[in-house]
Design a protein around this motif. Structure first.
Motif, PDB file in Angstrom:
ATOM      1  N   LYS A 123       1.683   5.162  -0.043  1.00  0.00           N
ATOM      2  CA  LYS A 123       1.054   6.379   0.458  1.00  0.00           C
ATOM      3  C   LYS A 123       1.782   7.628  -0.023  1.00  0.00           C
ATOM      4  CE  LYS A 123      -1.664   8.778   3.307  1.00  0.00           C
ATOM      5  NZ  LYS A 123      -3.134   8.850   3.188  1.00  0.00           N
ATOM      6  N   ILE A 173     -10.024   2.695  -0.061  1.00  0.00           N
ATOM      7  CA  ILE A 173      -9.138   2.008   0.881  1.00  0.00           C
ATOM      8  C   ILE A 173      -8.963   2.873   2.127  1.00  0.00           C
ATOM      9  CG2 ILE A 173      -6.825   1.089   1.248  1.00  0.00           C
ATOM     10  CD1 ILE A 173      -6.637   0.600  -1.751  1.00  0.00           C
ATOM     11  N   MET A 186      -3.058   0.465  -3.786  1.00  0.00           N
ATOM     12  CA  MET A 186      -2.580  -0.891  -3.534  1.00  0.00           C
ATOM     13  C   MET A 186      -1.934  -1.454  -4.805  1.00  0.00           C
ATOM     14  SD  MET A 186      -2.622  -2.951  -0.842  1.00  0.00           S
ATOM     15  CE  MET A 186      -4.120  -2.649   0.106  1.00  0.00           C
ATOM     16  N   GLU A 234      -1.206   7.046  -4.868  1.00  0.00           N
ATOM     17  CA  GLU A 234      -1.580   6.324  -3.654  1.00  0.00           C
ATOM     18  C   GLU A 234      -2.507   5.168  -4.011  1.00  0.00           C
ATOM     19  OE1 GLU A 234      -4.060   7.128   0.504  1.00  0.00           O
ATOM     20  OE2 GLU A 234      -3.175   8.827  -0.583  1.00  0.00           O
ATOM     21  N   TYR A 275       0.875  -1.166   0.000  1.00  0.00           N
ATOM     22  CA  TYR A 275       0.000   0.000   0.000  1.00  0.00           C
ATOM     23  C   TYR A 275       0.913   1.217   0.000  1.00  0.00           C
ATOM     24  CZ  TYR A 275      -3.431   3.524   1.075  1.00  0.00           C
ATOM     25  OH  TYR A 275      -4.222   4.640   1.006  1.00  0.00           O
ATOM     26  N   SER A 310      -6.666   3.065   5.051  1.00  0.00           N
ATOM     27  CA  SER A 310      -5.407   2.522   5.567  1.00  0.00           C
ATOM     28  C   SER A 310      -5.379   2.454   7.091  1.00  0.00           C
ATOM     29  CB  SER A 310      -4.219   3.345   5.065  1.00  0.00           C
ATOM     30  OG  SER A 310      -4.306   4.691   5.494  1.00  0.00           O
TER      31      SER A 310
END
Length: 291
Positions: free
Chosen positions: A168, A195, A177, A175, A166, A197
């Motif tokens: 960031k 998503i 996955m 950003e 993932y 996080s």
């Protein structure tokens, strides 16, 4: 009331049991003595007691793999598993030179859960993935097969651990996955929306806002059980420790810090990645950021 599922230990396939032999003192301190006396079952203790126990089919499978050189054939064809299309993100081939002395990296390595906001540049990111999870330059030839090697060991060279990320705060990467593809040294974006996080880990001590990225280690049983049988889990856990430690050291060498995290929400992550939670499991996580 503790939400045990959020602790990363439970999913829909988990069975909960209680110790009926020691109800008045049902805690680990008292259960330990009962376990040693054989009065209460423990899957962990049973596994240790049978650690060197193998069935005939295990020996047959190991001998078949070794005599037929099947692992090398699998290794040579694994590159075909990767997806290369117009969505694939190619990482820089030239890695950032690591100038920090190895002894200094070992001395300075430590875990950090809180980070400052600083975007990691793509070359640093590429270097970390390459040396932690990627394919090394050394090749081995077995009969007519050429097998690649990685920067970490693996039982039988079967490499049952795959890497999901993932991302960031990494320059030039949106950003989201991704799946890391070591043979092509690429990222493949997963089309996953919404998503959260903050749901990955237990509690509020993990700084998912300022982290650069986190790693999810996926174990597929079918990749090594067919050869090793009941030895598969032990081999995989040893390999997992080596991979995660490589990751820690490479991050530190580039002046980032990491933190191996066992308190993750297993079921949430597996559902997010469309893993079945039966053959394919998230077994560990790690996180990277700037301290």
């Amino acid at each position: 009331m503790i939400d045990f599922e959020q602790k990363g230990f439970l999913n829909i396939h988990t069975l909960l049991t209680k110790d009926d032999t020691n109800l008045s003192n049902n805690d680990n301190k008292h259960l330990y003595s009962q376990m040693m006396l054989g009065n209460t079952p423990s899957p962990m203790f049973s596994y240790l007691l049978n650690l060197n126990k193998q069935n005939l089919n295990d020996f047959k499978s190991i001998m078949f793999y070794n005599e037929s050189n099947l692992a090398s054939l699998i290794n040579e064809s694994k590159e075909a598993e990767e997806v290369l299309d117009n969505h694939t993100i190619y990482l820089p081939e030239k890695q950032k030179k690591i100038k920090t002395a190895f002894s200094k990296v070992l001395e300075q390595r430590h875990c950090t859960r809180q980070f400052v906001y600083e975007r990691m540049n793509l070359k640093e990111f590429s270097t970390i993935l390459n040396f932690a999870f990627g394919i090394g330059n050394r090749k081995l030839t077995y009969d007519n097969y050429v097998a690649t090697t990685r920067y970490h060991s693996s039982g039988g060279g079967l490499y049952p651990i795959d890497i999901y990320l993932y991302i960031k705060n990494v320059s030039d990467v949106s950003e989201g996955m991704y799946r890391y593809q070591p043979y092509s040294h690429t990222l493949y974006p997963l089309d996953i929306e919404n998503i959260n996080s903050s749901s990955f880990f237990v509690g509020e001590s993990i700084d998912t806002d300022n982290m650069n990225f986190c790693v999810f280690f996926e174990y597929s049983l079918n990749k090594n059980f067919v050869k090793y049988g009941e030895l598969s889990l032990l081999n995989t856990l040893v390999e997992l420790g080596g991979i995660s430690h490589n990751f820690d050291l490479v991050c530190q060498s580039l002046h980032f810090t990491s933190c191996p995290i066992a308190g993750f929400n297993k079921s949430t992550i597996e559902k997010l990645l469309y893993l079945d939670g039966i053959n394919d499991h998230i077994v560990f996580t790690n996180i990277c950021g700037k301290e």
